[in-house]
Design a protein around this motif. Sequence first.
Motif, PDB file in Angstrom:
ATOM      1  N   ILE A  29     -28.634   2.164 -33.427  1.00  0.00           N
ATOM      2  CA  ILE A  29     -28.017   0.997 -32.800  1.00  0.00           C
ATOM      3  C   ILE A  29     -28.538  -0.325 -33.388  1.00  0.00           C
ATOM      4  N   ILE A 148     -24.028  -3.218 -19.038  1.00  0.00           N
ATOM      5  CA  ILE A 148     -22.722  -2.568 -19.238  1.00  0.00           C
ATOM      6  C   ILE A 148     -22.186  -2.250 -17.837  1.00  0.00           C
ATOM      7  N   PHE A 151     -21.430   1.361 -15.651  1.00  0.00           N
ATOM      8  CA  PHE A 151     -21.755   2.345 -16.690  1.00  0.00           C
ATOM      9  C   PHE A 151     -21.696   3.782 -16.151  1.00  0.00           C
ATOM     10  N   ASP A 210     -30.713   5.970 -21.452  1.00  0.00           N
ATOM     11  CA  ASP A 210     -30.604   6.620 -22.773  1.00  0.00           C
ATOM     12  C   ASP A 210     -31.801   7.551 -22.904  1.00  0.00           C
ATOM     13  N   LYS A 212     -33.022  10.189 -24.055  1.00  0.00           N
ATOM     14  CA  LYS A 212     -33.162  11.242 -25.050  1.00  0.00           C
ATOM     15  C   LYS A 212     -34.581  11.263 -25.585  1.00  0.00           C
ATOM     16  N   ARG A 248     -28.315  17.038 -19.521  1.00  0.00           N
ATOM     17  CA  ARG A 248     -27.042  17.150 -20.255  1.00  0.00           C
ATOM     18  C   ARG A 248     -27.296  17.322 -21.745  1.00  0.00           C
ATOM     19  N   GLU A 256     -23.740  18.495 -29.357  1.00  0.00           N
ATOM     20  CA  GLU A 256     -22.665  17.957 -28.515  1.00  0.00           C
ATOM     21  C   GLU A 256     -21.278  18.360 -29.008  1.00  0.00           C
ATOM     22  N   CYS A 305     -19.841  12.412 -18.813  1.00  0.00           N
ATOM     23  CA  CYS A 305     -19.886  12.187 -20.257  1.00  0.00           C
ATOM     24  C   CYS A 305     -18.753  12.957 -20.947  1.00  0.00           C
ATOM     25  N   ARG A 308     -15.659  11.127 -20.463  1.00  0.00           N
ATOM     26  CA  ARG A 308     -15.601   9.927 -21.338  1.00  0.00           C
ATOM     27  C   ARG A 308     -15.157  10.319 -22.747  1.00  0.00           C
ATOM     28  N   PHE A 309     -15.629  11.476 -23.230  1.00  0.00           N
ATOM     29  CA  PHE A 309     -15.196  11.932 -24.562  1.00  0.00           C
ATOM     30  C   PHE A 309     -13.685  12.189 -24.560  1.00  0.00           C
ATOM     31  N   TYR A 319     -14.061   4.423 -28.986  1.00  0.00           N
ATOM     32  CA  TYR A 319     -15.389   4.071 -28.453  1.00  0.00           C
ATOM     33  C   TYR A 319     -16.509   4.820 -29.164  1.00  0.00           C
ATOM     34  N   PHE A 320     -16.489   6.139 -29.091  1.00  0.00           N
ATOM     35  CA  PHE A 320     -17.560   6.933 -29.709  1.00  0.00           C
ATOM     36  C   PHE A 320     -17.286   7.085 -31.206  1.00  0.00           C
TER      37      PHE A 320
HETATM   38  C1  GN1 Z   1     -23.814   6.985 -26.446  1.00  0.00           C
HETATM   39  O1  GN1 Z   1     -25.972   5.357 -28.324  1.00  0.00           O
HETATM   40  P1  GN1 Z   1     -25.952   6.841 -28.054  1.00  0.00           P
HETATM   41  O2  GN1 Z   1     -25.153   7.609 -29.057  1.00  0.00           O
HETATM   42  O3  GN1 Z   1     -27.314   7.397 -27.803  1.00  0.00           O
HETATM   43  C2  GN1 Z   1     -23.505   6.427 -25.054  1.00  0.00           C
HETATM   44  C3  GN1 Z   1     -24.118   7.344 -23.982  1.00  0.00           C
HETATM   45  C4  GN1 Z   1     -23.579   8.765 -24.153  1.00  0.00           C
HETATM   46  C5  GN1 Z   1     -23.867   9.255 -25.581  1.00  0.00           C
HETATM   47  C6  GN1 Z   1     -23.222  10.590 -25.828  1.00  0.00           C
HETATM   48  C7  GN1 Z   1     -23.951   2.719 -24.526  1.00  0.00           C
HETATM   49  O4  GN1 Z   1     -25.216   6.983 -26.628  1.00  0.00           O
HETATM   50  O5  GN1 Z   1     -23.752   6.847 -22.702  1.00  0.00           O
HETATM   51  O6  GN1 Z   1     -24.213   9.623 -23.228  1.00  0.00           O
HETATM   52  O7  GN1 Z   1     -23.334   8.315 -26.558  1.00  0.00           O
HETATM   53  N1  GN1 Z   1     -24.052   5.084 -24.931  1.00  0.00           N
HETATM   54  C8  GN1 Z   1     -23.284   4.047 -24.558  1.00  0.00           C
HETATM   55  O8  GN1 Z   1     -23.530  11.054 -27.089  1.00  0.00           O
HETATM   56  O9  GN1 Z   1     -22.101   4.162 -24.254  1.00  0.00           O
END
Ligand code: GN1
Length: 358
Positions: A29, A148, A151, A210, A212, A248, A256, A305, A308-309, A319-320
Motif C-alpha cells: 500500500i 473508510i 467498512f 488489517d 494479517k 478468515r 484466497e 469479504c 465484497r469479492f 476495487y480489488f
Molecule cells: C484488502 O490491502 P489488503 O489487500 O491487505 C481490503 C481488506 C480485505 C482484503 C482481502 C482497505 O486488504 O478489507 O479483507 O483486501 N482492504 C481494504 O484480500 O479494502
Amino acid sequence: MMDTLFEALKAYNWKECPATAERYGHGHINVTYVIPAPDGARYILQKVNKNVFKKPVELMENVAAVTNYLSARTDDPRGCLRLIPTKDGENFFTDSNGDYWRVYVFITDSICLQQAESGEDFRQSAIAFGEFQKQLKDFPAHTLHEVIPHFHDTKDRYRMFKEAIANNKAGRADSVREEIDFYLAREDFAGLIVDKLADGSLPLRVTHNDTKLNNVMLDKRTRKALCVIDLDTVMPGSALYDYGDSIRFGASTAAEDEKDLNSVWMDLELYKMYTDGYLSACGDSLTELEIEMLPVGAKMMTLECGMRFLTDYLDGDTYFKTTYEEQNLDRTRTHIKLVSDMEAKWDEMTRIVKEATK
Ligand code: GN1
Ligand code: ADP
Ligand code: MG
C-alpha cells in the motif's frame, strides 16, 4: 512530478540530514524507506498512499492518537510503533505534491513474515493482536475517525451487493446465480454484530482492520510477538472484526484465490491456536458476549469479504486488484467454501472458544 523524498527528509530533525533512503519491506500500500541515522539508529519513512486513503489527515490523526497512547504505556522500545515528530512538531509532513509522509522508530532485531511458517507463528500473531486489544481497552474508541466509512457494516455491504446485482454492470449476474443465492440466503446473519454495536450490547473498540501476519513484528531470535504495525485502517468497531479477519485469512488452508476447492477449508487446529493465543493475550479485556460471539466474528468477516469479492466481480473488478479475469470469482468461491465449512464445524468452534476460557 518532482521527487519529494529529499523534501520529506529535510522536514525531520536529524543530527545530520541523510542524503537518501532505501526502499524497504514488502508492503503493498504505502511506499516504505529505511533511513540509517549517523548514530547507528534506523528509522522508517513512509509515504502514505493517498489513492487508497482518501482522508490522510484523519488517518494520521488516528495513527498519532493510538501510537501516542501506546508509547506512553510501554517502556519497551520494540513494544509499539512510535511516531517521530517533524521539525515543526507535527505528526506528519505534507510535501509540495500534496503527499503525506511520516517517520517511525525502526523496530530492531525483528522479522515480519508474509506467511506463517508454523502454527506457532500464527499463534504469535494472535498474541500481538490480543495485546493490542488489551492495551487499548480504555482508549476512547469513539474519538477515532472512520477513515473508510461503513467498512464492516455488513448490512450496508448487503445493500451494496444487491445494488450490484440490480445494476449488473459487467453483465455477469446470470453466470453467478448460485454464488449470489448463497449470500442472499444468509442475509439474516448480517445484523448480528452491527445491531449489537448499535444497541450497546457489544462495546465499541479500537480495531486494526488489517490483522494479517505481515502486520506483526516478531523477535528475530525468539520469534515471539513484539507488536502490531500498519495502523492506517485503525477505526472504531468491534473486536470481533479483527479476530474474525485473522481467522478468515490465517486459518484457511489455501490462498484466497485457490481454484481447487477440495483443498480449501477452515483448519480447526489453526483456529484453536489463534483463539488460545488471542484470548490469553486479551486477558479480561473482552466481555462475556464478545468471547461467546468469536465464532460469529469469524463467519461474519468471511461472509462479508466473500460478498465484497462477488460485488466487485458484478461491478467489473474495480476495487480489488486482479491479475486475471475470474480472480474475484475464485476468491468468492473460496470464501463460500470457508463459510460452509464453518457452519459444519460450528459446534467445534464454539467448544474451542469455551475451552480456551476455562
Ligand atoms: C484488502 O490491502 P489488503 O489487500 O491487505 C481490503 C481488506 C480485505 C482484503 C482481502 C482497505 O486488504 O478489507 O479483507 O483486501 N482492504 C481494504 O484480500 O479494502
Ligand atoms: P503497507 O501498508 O504498505 O503494508 P506497512 O506499514 O505494513 O505498509 O509497512 C511495510 C513493511 O515495512 C512492513 O511489512 C515491515 O516489514 C516494514 N516496517 C514497517 N514499519 C516498521 C518499523 N517501525 N520497523 C521495522 N520495519 C517496519
Ligand atoms: Mg502492511
